[in-house]
Write an enzyme that holds these catalytic residues in place. Structure first.
Site, mmCIF file in Angstrom:
data_model
loop_
_atom_site.group_PDB
_atom_site.id
_atom_site.type_symbol
_atom_site.label_atom_id
_atom_site.label_comp_id
_atom_site.label_asym_id
_atom_site.label_seq_id
_atom_site.Cartn_x
_atom_site.Cartn_y
_atom_site.Cartn_z
ATOM 1 N N GLY A 1 -74.314 -37.304 64.046
ATOM 2 C CA GLY A 1 -73.459 -38.214 64.823
ATOM 3 C C GLY A 1 -74.248 -38.954 65.894
ATOM 4 O O GLY A 1 -75.479 -38.883 65.936
ATOM 5 N N PHE B 1 -56.879 -37.589 82.111
ATOM 6 C CA PHE B 1 -55.567 -37.984 81.585
ATOM 7 C C PHE B 1 -55.674 -38.110 80.063
ATOM 8 O O PHE B 1 -56.557 -38.799 79.557
ATOM 9 C CB PHE B 1 -55.182 -39.344 82.203
ATOM 10 C CG PHE B 1 -53.809 -39.831 81.835
ATOM 11 C CD1 PHE B 1 -52.748 -39.689 82.721
ATOM 12 C CD2 PHE B 1 -53.581 -40.458 80.615
ATOM 13 C CE1 PHE B 1 -51.476 -40.148 82.395
ATOM 14 C CE2 PHE B 1 -52.307 -40.916 80.283
ATOM 15 C CZ PHE B 1 -51.260 -40.765 81.171
ATOM 16 N N GLY C 1 -66.826 -34.315 56.602
ATOM 17 C CA GLY C 1 -65.745 -34.141 55.623
ATOM 18 C C GLY C 1 -66.287 -33.741 54.256
ATOM 19 O O GLY C 1 -65.681 -34.039 53.219
ATOM 20 N N TYR D 1 -58.960 -31.160 75.126
ATOM 21 C CA TYR D 1 -60.427 -31.347 75.184
ATOM 22 C C TYR D 1 -61.001 -30.805 76.495
ATOM 23 O O TYR D 1 -62.021 -30.107 76.501
ATOM 24 C CB TYR D 1 -60.708 -32.839 75.042
ATOM 25 C CG TYR D 1 -62.152 -33.250 74.918
ATOM 26 C CD1 TYR D 1 -62.811 -33.223 73.686
ATOM 27 C CD2 TYR D 1 -62.861 -33.728 76.023
ATOM 28 C CE1 TYR D 1 -64.130 -33.646 73.569
ATOM 29 C CE2 TYR D 1 -64.180 -34.151 75.908
ATOM 30 C CZ TYR D 1 -64.802 -34.110 74.688
ATOM 31 O OH TYR D 1 -66.114 -34.533 74.568
ATOM 32 N N TYR E 1 -69.453 -40.540 79.977
ATOM 33 C CA TYR E 1 -69.069 -41.455 78.885
ATOM 34 C C TYR E 1 -70.338 -42.081 78.310
ATOM 35 O O TYR E 1 -71.058 -42.799 78.992
ATOM 36 C CB TYR E 1 -68.098 -42.517 79.404
ATOM 37 C CG TYR E 1 -66.706 -41.940 79.594
ATOM 38 C CD1 TYR E 1 -65.718 -42.139 78.627
ATOM 39 C CD2 TYR E 1 -66.398 -41.152 80.692
ATOM 40 C CE1 TYR E 1 -64.465 -41.583 78.769
ATOM 41 C CE2 TYR E 1 -65.145 -40.583 80.842
ATOM 42 C CZ TYR E 1 -64.173 -40.806 79.872
ATOM 43 O OH TYR E 1 -62.930 -40.252 80.007
ATOM 44 N N GLN F 1 -56.297 -35.612 77.949
ATOM 45 C CA GLN F 1 -57.243 -34.680 77.305
ATOM 46 C C GLN F 1 -57.039 -33.223 77.735
ATOM 47 O O GLN F 1 -58.012 -32.512 78.006
ATOM 48 C CB GLN F 1 -58.679 -35.098 77.610
ATOM 49 C CG GLN F 1 -59.127 -36.355 76.875
ATOM 50 C CD GLN F 1 -60.638 -36.454 76.798
ATOM 51 O OE1 GLN F 1 -61.306 -36.395 77.815
ATOM 52 N NE2 GLN F 1 -61.167 -36.586 75.592
#
Ligand code: CAA
Length: 249
Positions: free
Chosen positions: A13, A151, A37, A156, A188, A153
Site C-alpha cells: 500500500g 470525529f 482481497g 479507528y 495525515y 472515527q
C-alpha cells in the site's frame, strides 16, 4: 553477515511501499505482506514495479485478520528467506469512518480485526524467535487520531489507541532480550486512505496542520528504518509522532 529479514504488513500500500523502500535502503531483506482481497496478480505487478525501480522486495500473502492465514504468511516468509523475521512492521490497517450514532457493529468489528487483532496474530508468531535470537524490532503503526480522537472515527481511534497500550506492555516484557517495541503515529499522509475523505473535509483538516500540508509516505518510512536500526536499541515503548504539528503531546 546475512541480511536481517523485515516483514511489512500492508506492504504494497501507500505507506507500506515507502516503508519497504526505506528498510531496503537500510540493508534489510524486505518482504511485503499483502492481502489485496486475494489478488495475487496485483501483488506480482507491484513487485515488478519495485524491481523496475531498483528494489528487490519479496511478497507474501496473508490476511492479517486470520490467525491461520498469518501462520501461512510467516511460514512462506521463512521458506523464501531461510530466516525468521527480525523486524516486523505492523502496518496493515483500514478505515470504516462514520459518526458513532450511525456506526454498525460491522464497521466496528472490521476495524478492530484489521487494525488491532492483526497485531496479536502477527506479533505472536514472530516474538519467540526474536527473543531466542536476542534481537528484534517490532514497529506498530498507529495514528495521530489515536492520540487526539477524530470525529467519525470512534472505531479507528479506539483500535489505534489500543496499539500503543500493546506496544508499552510488550516492550517491558522483551526489553532485556534485545527486542524493542515502538509505535509510530503518522498524521495525515498522502495515501489512498486520506484521498477517500471528501475534498472539502480534506481541505479543512489540512488548514489545521501547522506545517501546512499533508505528510509524505517517505517521511514515515524514514522513521521506521530509524527505529529498526542497530543503534536504536535504547528506544523502546516510545510513540513517535510524525504529524506536521497537528497534535503535540
Ligand atoms: N467536528 C464537529 N462536528 C463536525 C465535524 C468535526 N470535525 N465534522 C463534521 N461535523 C458536523 C458537521 O458540521 C455536520 O453538522 P450538521 O449536521 O449540524 O450540519 C455533521 O457533523 C455531519 O457532518 P458530515 O456531513 O461530515 O457527516 P457524515 O456522516 O456525512 O460524514 C464523516 C461523517 C464520514 C466521518 C466525515 O465527517 C469525514 O470524512 N470526516 C473525516 C474523518 C477522518 O478524518 N478520517 C481520517 C481518515 S485517514 C486516516 O484515518 C489516516 C490517519 O491515521 C490519519
Amino acid at each position: 553477515m546475512s541480511q536481517k529479514v523485515a516483514l511489512v504488513t500492508g506492504g504494497t500500500g501507500g505507506l507500506g511501499t515507502a516503508i519497504c523502500h526505506s528498510l531496503a535502503d537500510a540493508g534489510f531483506r524486505v518482504v511485503a505482506g499483502y492481502n489485496s482481497g486475494g489478488n495475487h496478480d496485483k501483488a506480482k505487478a507491484w513487485q515488478e514495479e519495485q524491481r523496475k525501480a531498483g528494489y528487490e522486495i519479496l511478497v507474501a500473502y496473508g490476511d492479517v485478520t486470520s490467525e491461520e492465514s498469518c501462520k501461512a504468511c510467516i511460514k512462506s516468509v521463512e521458506e523464501m528467506t531461510g530466516s525468521s523475521v527480525s523486524v516486523l512492521i505492523n502496518n496493515a490497517g483500514i478505515t470504516r469512518d462514520g459518526q458513532f450514532k450511525k456506526m454498525s457493529w460491522e464497521q466496528w468489528d472490521e476495524v478492530m480485526s484489521a487494525n488491532l487483532d492483526s497485531m496479536f496474530h502477527m506479533t505472536r508468531l514472530v516474538i519467540n524467535p526474536m527473543v531466542d535470537n536476542g534481537w528484534g524490532r517490532i514497529i506498530n503503526i498507529s495514528s495521530v487520531n489515536a492520540q487526539k480522537g477524530q470525529f467519525g472515527q470512534c472505531n479507528y481511534s479506539a483500535a489505534k489507541a489500543g496499539i500503543h497500550g500493546f506496544t508499552k506492555a510488550l516492550a517491558q516484557e522483551v526489553a532485556r532480550k534485545g527486542v524493542t517495541v515502538n509505535t509510530v503515529s503518522p498524521g495525515y499522509i498522502k495515501t489512498a486512505m486520506v484521498a477517500k475523505i471528501a475534498e472539502e473535509v480534506q481541505e479543512k483538516i489540512c488548514s489545521g496542520i501547522p506545517v501546512g500540508r499533508f505528510g509524505t509516505p517517505e517521511e514515515i518510512g524514514r522513521v521506521c528504518s530509524f527505529l529498526a536500526d542497530e543503534q536504536s536499541a535504547y528506544i523502546t515503548g516510545a510513540d513517535l509522532s510524525i504529524n506536521g504539528g497537528l497534535h503535540m503531546s
